[in-house]
Design a protein around this motif. Structure first.
Motif, PDB file in Angstrom:
ATOM      1  N   SER A   1      -2.570   3.703  -6.321  1.00 54.84           N
ATOM      2  CA  SER A   1      -2.841   3.510  -4.890  1.00 54.84           C
ATOM      3  C   SER A   1      -1.852   2.545  -4.222  1.00 54.84           C
ATOM      4  O   SER A   1      -1.892   2.347  -3.013  1.00 54.84           O
ATOM      5  CB  SER A   1      -4.274   2.992  -4.697  1.00 54.84           C
ATOM      6  OG  SER A   1      -4.420   1.722  -5.323  1.00 54.84           O
ATOM      7  N   ASN A   2      -0.955   1.938  -5.006  1.00 55.23           N
ATOM      8  CA  ASN A   2       0.002   0.966  -4.456  1.00 55.23           C
ATOM      9  C   ASN A   2       0.893   1.612  -3.393  1.00 55.23           C
ATOM     10  O   ASN A   2       1.531   2.630  -3.648  1.00 55.23           O
ATOM     11  CB  ASN A   2       0.865   0.404  -5.595  1.00 55.23           C
ATOM     12  CG  ASN A   2       1.767  -0.725  -5.132  1.00 55.23           C
ATOM     13  OD1 ASN A   2       1.449  -1.438  -4.179  1.00 55.23           O
ATOM     14  ND2 ASN A   2       2.892  -0.876  -5.788  1.00 55.23           N
ATOM     15  N   GLY A   3       0.930   1.025  -2.203  1.00 55.74           N
ATOM     16  CA  GLY A   3       1.839   1.506  -1.159  1.00 55.74           C
ATOM     17  C   GLY A   3       1.259   2.551  -0.228  1.00 55.74           C
ATOM     18  O   GLY A   3       1.920   2.967   0.722  1.00 55.74           O
ATOM     19  N   ALA A   4       0.011   2.989  -0.464  1.00 53.20           N
ATOM     20  CA  ALA A   4      -0.567   4.063   0.367  1.00 53.20           C
ATOM     21  C   ALA A   4      -0.673   3.641   1.834  1.00 53.20           C
ATOM     22  O   ALA A   4      -0.270   4.367   2.740  1.00 53.20           O
ATOM     23  CB  ALA A   4      -1.936   4.466  -0.176  1.00 53.20           C
ATOM     24  N   GLY A   5      -1.217   2.450   2.068  1.00 47.28           N
ATOM     25  CA  GLY A   5      -1.348   1.958   3.443  1.00 47.28           C
ATOM     26  C   GLY A   5      -0.007   1.711   4.111  1.00 47.28           C
ATOM     27  O   GLY A   5       0.171   1.965   5.309  1.00 47.28           O
ATOM     28  N   ASP A   6       0.948   1.229   3.305  1.00 51.58           N
ATOM     29  CA  ASP A   6       2.300   0.986   3.835  1.00 51.58           C
ATOM     30  C   ASP A   6       2.943   2.298   4.291  1.00 51.58           C
ATOM     31  O   ASP A   6       3.550   2.373   5.352  1.00 51.58           O
ATOM     32  CB  ASP A   6       3.199   0.346   2.769  1.00 51.58           C
ATOM     33  CG  ASP A   6       2.645  -0.976   2.243  1.00 51.58           C
ATOM     34  OD1 ASP A   6       1.855  -1.606   2.969  1.00 51.58           O
ATOM     35  OD2 ASP A   6       3.000  -1.371   1.122  1.00 51.58           O
ATOM     36  N   MET A   7       2.808   3.335   3.467  1.00 50.85           N
ATOM     37  CA  MET A   7       3.379   4.636   3.811  1.00 50.85           C
ATOM     38  C   MET A   7       2.680   5.241   5.022  1.00 50.85           C
ATOM     39  O   MET A   7       3.322   5.851   5.880  1.00 50.85           O
ATOM     40  CB  MET A   7       3.298   5.588   2.613  1.00 50.85           C
ATOM     41  CG  MET A   7       3.693   7.021   2.943  1.00 50.85           C
ATOM     42  SD  MET A   7       5.302   7.153   3.782  1.00 50.85           S
ATOM     43  CE  MET A   7       6.373   7.315   2.365  1.00 50.85           C
ATOM     44  N   PHE A   8       1.356   5.053   5.091  1.00 53.32           N
ATOM     45  CA  PHE A   8       0.616   5.560   6.247  1.00 53.32           C
ATOM     46  C   PHE A   8       1.231   4.999   7.532  1.00 53.32           C
ATOM     47  O   PHE A   8       1.525   5.732   8.477  1.00 53.32           O
ATOM     48  CB  PHE A   8      -0.864   5.168   6.145  1.00 53.32           C
ATOM     49  CG  PHE A   8      -1.735   5.786   7.206  1.00 53.32           C
ATOM     50  CD1 PHE A   8      -2.442   6.944   6.951  1.00 53.32           C
ATOM     51  CD2 PHE A   8      -1.826   5.218   8.483  1.00 53.32           C
ATOM     52  CE1 PHE A   8      -3.233   7.536   7.932  1.00 53.32           C
ATOM     53  CE2 PHE A   8      -2.606   5.803   9.474  1.00 53.32           C
ATOM     54  CZ  PHE A   8      -3.318   6.962   9.197  1.00 53.32           C
ATOM     55  N   ALA A   9       1.455   3.679   7.556  1.00 54.48           N
ATOM     56  CA  ALA A   9       2.020   3.029   8.749  1.00 54.48           C
ATOM     57  C   ALA A   9       3.445   3.503   9.030  1.00 54.48           C
ATOM     58  O   ALA A   9       3.812   3.744  10.185  1.00 54.48           O
ATOM     59  CB  ALA A   9       1.986   1.507   8.576  1.00 54.48           C
ATOM     60  N   GLY A  10       4.249   3.663   7.982  1.00 54.20           N
ATOM     61  CA  GLY A  10       5.640   4.099   8.165  1.00 54.20           C
ATOM     62  C   GLY A  10       5.740   5.496   8.751  1.00 54.20           C
ATOM     63  O   GLY A  10       6.513   5.744   9.684  1.00 54.20           O
ATOM     64  N   ALA A  11       4.922   6.407   8.212  1.00 57.49           N
ATOM     65  CA  ALA A  11       4.920   7.789   8.710  1.00 57.49           C
ATOM     66  C   ALA A  11       4.387   7.841  10.142  1.00 57.49           C
ATOM     67  O   ALA A  11       4.925   8.552  10.998  1.00 57.49           O
ATOM     68  CB  ALA A  11       4.064   8.662   7.789  1.00 57.49           C
ATOM     69  N   PHE A  12       3.346   7.066  10.400  1.00 58.26           N
ATOM     70  CA  PHE A  12       2.723   7.038  11.724  1.00 58.26           C
ATOM     71  C   PHE A  12       3.720   6.514  12.767  1.00 58.26           C
ATOM     72  O   PHE A  12       3.891   7.108  13.844  1.00 58.26           O
ATOM     73  CB  PHE A  12       1.473   6.138  11.675  1.00 58.26           C
ATOM     74  CG  PHE A  12       0.494   6.397  12.790  1.00 58.26           C
ATOM     75  CD1 PHE A  12      -0.585   7.241  12.603  1.00 58.26           C
ATOM     76  CD2 PHE A  12       0.652   5.791  14.031  1.00 58.26           C
ATOM     77  CE1 PHE A  12      -1.498   7.481  13.626  1.00 58.26           C
ATOM     78  CE2 PHE A  12      -0.253   6.025  15.063  1.00 58.26           C
ATOM     79  CZ  PHE A  12      -1.334   6.881  14.853  1.00 58.26           C
ATOM     80  N   LEU A  13       4.384   5.402  12.440  1.00 58.64           N
ATOM     81  CA  LEU A  13       5.358   4.817  13.374  1.00 58.64           C
ATOM     82  C   LEU A  13       6.545   5.757  13.610  1.00 58.64           C
ATOM     83  O   LEU A  13       7.039   5.882  14.724  1.00 58.64           O
ATOM     84  CB  LEU A  13       5.850   3.464  12.841  1.00 58.64           C
ATOM     85  CG  LEU A  13       4.863   2.304  13.008  1.00 58.64           C
ATOM     86  CD1 LEU A  13       5.279   1.114  12.135  1.00 58.64           C
ATOM     87  CD2 LEU A  13       4.765   1.862  14.470  1.00 58.64           C
ATOM     88  N   TYR A  14       6.996   6.420  12.529  1.00 57.21           N
ATOM     89  CA  TYR A  14       8.066   7.409  12.711  1.00 57.21           C
ATOM     90  C   TYR A  14       7.633   8.464  13.729  1.00 57.21           C
ATOM     91  O   TYR A  14       8.362   8.788  14.677  1.00 57.21           O
ATOM     92  CB  TYR A  14       8.439   8.093  11.380  1.00 57.21           C
ATOM     93  CG  TYR A  14       9.195   9.380  11.617  1.00 57.21           C
ATOM     94  CD1 TYR A  14      10.537   9.358  11.988  1.00 57.21           C
ATOM     95  CD2 TYR A  14       8.535  10.616  11.573  1.00 57.21           C
ATOM     96  CE1 TYR A  14      11.211  10.537  12.295  1.00 57.21           C
ATOM     97  CE2 TYR A  14       9.202  11.795  11.873  1.00 57.21           C
ATOM     98  CZ  TYR A  14      10.538  11.749  12.239  1.00 57.21           C
ATOM     99  OH  TYR A  14      11.192  12.903  12.558  1.00 57.21           O
TER     100      TYR A  14
END
Length: 329
Positions: free
Chosen positions: A274-287
């Protein structure tokens, strides 16, 4: 040079290990949380993990760094303000960041010291537990902010973990103030339930009179609101953020665009890490929202991208895994 996203956060070299639950009991480590440790504890734990389990992966990390790199791989122009030392880990960090297409304030002379490290321990149930030695990243300072790059950005993105250090928290608050001065939108993440639980006043100081976009998970939202019911937490989030996204793990996510609360469907996957799931969510969303997409589309991309991160080892996807995900837009 203009940027879609200007991030500020900790710079940590992530070292990932696959462990079993028995390890935590033996080592006296709380499972599923991020715990700060000192240099001596780091050395001792690193030596035990390396001997008993073997290093699985090393990458430049830190919550906001993972977000910024994800956005960059999708095609966003990004800048990351952080602090690493003039040591081997610092060299590795800057090279890894630049290889992902991210511009940084660390491309010149760096201070003496020790670059921060995060030991990420992943169990068979995909839960991630982190022990972090901040090192020089706890000295992240207002002087590290590149105002010209910030002013030329559409969004700034502030990492909640910065709340734990007085100088880092001051730098985060300064980024929010500069963003307001330059008409740049402010996004922030709470980063970890422990930040809301133990540093709530500091986070409220970082939120100031409110942000444009807030990222958090269900637990963090309820801790902020002092409730055990997510529905009761939503109005409290609205007091602090014009828009927000709340991740719900296997249940998907909620995204509020200022008018409508969108329910974002989950993607069923076999969770590995589960490491990085929230970080990726934010990155994809901001993109997505900096490239003309609405919150519903941004949520679809973010949900799919974070599900893919969870289904493999490590906090990020490889560069070539990003493009096919755009079909969800």
């Amino acid at each position: 040079m203009s940027y879609h996203i200007y991030g500020i956060g900790n710079a940590l070299v992530d070292k990932e290990f696959e462990v079993d639950d028995a390890f935590f009991a033996k080592a006296g480590i709380g499972k599923g949380m991020m715990t700060l440790i000192d240099e001596q504890q780091l050395a001792s734990l690193l030596s035990t993990l390396s001997a008993d389990y073997g290093l699985k992966k090393r990458a430049c990390g830190g919550s906001a760094a993972n977000t910024i790199i994800g956005a960059s791989y999708f095609g966003a122009k990004t800048f990351y303000t952080c602090n690493v030392a003039s040591d081997e880990s610092g060299d590795f960090y800057v090279a890894d960041l630049q290889a992902a297409g991210v511009d940084t304030n660390m491309d010149g002379a760096r201070d003496e010291g020790v670059t921060g490290k995060c030991l990420v321990m992943v169990t068979p149930d995909a839960e991630r537990t982190m022990n972090t030695y901040l090192g020089i990243t706890s000295d992240l300072h207002e002087k590290h902010i590149k105002e010209a790059a910030l002013a030329a950005s559409e969004y700034v993105y502030i990492e909640g973990y910065l709340v734990t250090s007085d100088t880092s928290r001051a730098a985060a608050i300064q980024v929010r103030k500069l963003a307001r001065q330059h008409g740049v939108k402010v996004a922030m993440t709470f980063s970890d339930p422990a930040m809301v639980q133990f540093f709530k006043d500091g986070l409220l100081e970082m939120l100031g009179d409110g942000v444009d976009l807030l990222f958090c998970n269900e637990q963090e939202a309820m801790l902020l609101a002092g409730t055990d019911n997510l529905q009761d937490a939503i109005p409290v989030l609205k007091q602090h953020a014009k828009t927000f996204a709340v991740t719900l793990g296997a249940q998907g996510a909620l995204a509020f665009d200022g008018e409508t609360l969108h329910e974002i469907a989950p993607h069923a996957v076999k969770a590995v890490d589960s490491n990085g799931a929230g970080d990726m969510f934010a990155g994809a969303f901001l993109y997505a929202i900096t490239h003309g997409h609405d919150f519903a589309a941004a949520g679809r991309l973010a949900s799919a991208a974070s599900a893919q991160v969870v289904s493999q080892f490590g906090p990020r996807l490889s560069a070539e895994q990003h493009e096919p995900l755009k079909r969800h837009l």
